[in-house]
Design a protein around this motif. Structure first.
Motif, PDB file in Angstrom:
ATOM      1  N   LYS A 144       0.843  -1.200   0.000  1.00  0.00           N
ATOM      2  CA  LYS A 144       0.000   0.000   0.000  1.00  0.00           C
ATOM      3  C   LYS A 144       0.880   1.253   0.000  1.00  0.00           C
ATOM      4  N   GLU A 147       2.062   2.496   3.269  1.00  0.00           N
ATOM      5  CA  GLU A 147       3.115   1.669   3.866  1.00  0.00           C
ATOM      6  C   GLU A 147       4.449   1.901   3.148  1.00  0.00           C
ATOM      7  N   ASP A 313       6.676  -5.128   8.921  1.00  0.00           N
ATOM      8  CA  ASP A 313       5.247  -4.873   8.704  1.00  0.00           C
ATOM      9  C   ASP A 313       4.865  -3.588   9.437  1.00  0.00           C
ATOM     10  N   SER A 315       1.916  -2.029   8.993  1.00  0.00           N
ATOM     11  CA  SER A 315       0.472  -1.777   8.852  1.00  0.00           C
ATOM     12  C   SER A 315      -0.177  -1.281  10.138  1.00  0.00           C
TER      13      SER A 315
END
Ligand SMILES: [Zn+2]
Ligand SMILES: [Zn+2]
Length: 348
Positions: A144, A147, A313, A315
């Motif tokens: 995304k 991100e 990660d 997110s």
């Protein structure tokens, strides 16, 4: 300048962000026209909105945590094609010794102030912008854009990791579970370390726990004693201080193991925090007090790989509430509330 225009947000004075227009810069041979997708509000951005970093100057067209899609490429660009997702690194002149060494953050030639008078001219909060291929890093297109905007913060974390020289199975304590603290924690885990996070805000404690870290709630227990207990009295091999506060610096020093402990001062604070230690202690205990700031191009490349593969990660480090370019003022206000993770401005 071309006759095409770009719309962008800048800070014009304390507490004021506004959207302006300027001509889109001409696309040079090694330039790329980006259709911007997302830019996250960094501490350096919102602390200026709050009036805490006014030395950075106005009007400030910041927004360096930015990602976009390649729309057009200059005549000599070979490595990127329209449709690629890219995130921004640091601009540099491209020709000096520092730039040729992959360290545009050390470049003295590049002027971050633009000819039309904008300070910190990253123009991350914009609909379209033109950047040199030298400062762009490709990221897998399934990531995304919000991100992908973590490329720069992650690169600075990876730079710090190399200075701290963490080794597998070491115990690393991260003080502060804010955005940068939890990126540091994830990077230390990726290096094979046991990671303990110290934090006082409930929301951040929960986020750190949900990422699988051992967490000390320092509003309820003395973090120094807690670290000693969790390490059978030994203390931490390394501490990363990801909060700009004198108390965090002192806690970090006190958590270190007796000999050869390393402490990395990752965060700035305004007003400047202090760190108190006598040189005999550093000497006899063979301590290392380290600083880090920024990243080089190798760090950016590694960060792009780590985001593309999902090894890191991010997110959970983005607030669910997002903003559009026209809501830039509300976005800054929201980002400035205590306890926020990154606030993303979506630029479609
Ligand atoms: Zn940043
Ligand atoms: Zn340079």
């Amino acid at each position: 300048m071309s006759d095409r225009k770009m719309r962008f947000a800048c800070l014009t004075k304390k507490g004021t962000a506004e959207v302006r227009e300027r001509p889109l810069p001409e696309l040079g041979d090694y330039d790329v026209l980006l259709d911007m997708k997302a830019c996250n509000i960094c501490t350096t951005d919102y602390q200026q909105w709050l009036g805490l970093r006014e030395h950075q100057g106005y009007p400030m067209a910041g927004g360096h945590e930015a990602a976009g899609i390649v729309k057009e490429t200059g005549a000599k660009v070979r490595d990127l094609v329209p449709g690629d997702l890219v995130a921004a690194g640091y601009p540099g002149c491209g020709h000096c010794a520092a730039c040729r060494n992959g360290e545009p953050n050390q470049c003295d030639e590049y002027a971050s102030d633009t000819e039309d008078g904008y300070k910190w001219g990253f123009f991350g909060f914009s609909d379209y912008t033109v950047k040199s291929i030298n400062e762009l890093f490709k990221i897998r297109s399934s990531v995304k854009p919000s991100e992908a905007g973590f490329l720069e913060p992650l690169a600075t974390v990876l730079h710090g990791m190399k200075k701290l020289r963490v080794k597998p199975f070491e115990t690393v304590v991260v003080i502060g579970a804010g955005t940068m603290g939890l990126i540091n924690a994830q990077a230390a885990k990726a290096y094979g370390c046991r990671v303990i996070v110290s934090e006082m805000l409930e929301k951040k404690i929960e986020t750190a726990r949900s990422m699988g870290f051992e967490v000390i709630d320092c509003s309820r227990q003395d973090p120094v004693e807690a670290v000693k207990k969790l390490t059978d009295g030994e203390g931490a091999d390394a501490v990363i201080v990801a909060v700009g506060a004198t108390s965090a610096n002192q806690q970090g020093l006190s958590m270190l193991k007796e000999k050869d402990g390393r402490i990395l001062l990752f965060a700035a604070g305004y007003p400047a925090p202090e760190i108190e230690i006598d040189s005999n202690t550093v000497h006899y205990r063979r301590m290392e007090v380290l600083g880090t700031f920024g990243a080089d191009n190798r760090d950016f490349e590694e960060a792009a790989r780590a985001l593309s593969s999902g090894i890191i990660d991010v997110s959970k480090l983005i607030e669910e509430k997002t903003f559009r370019l026209d809501q830039i003022q509300e976005a800054y206000a929201y980002a400035s509330e205590p306890g926020r993770y990154r606030v993303s401005v979506l630029l479609d």
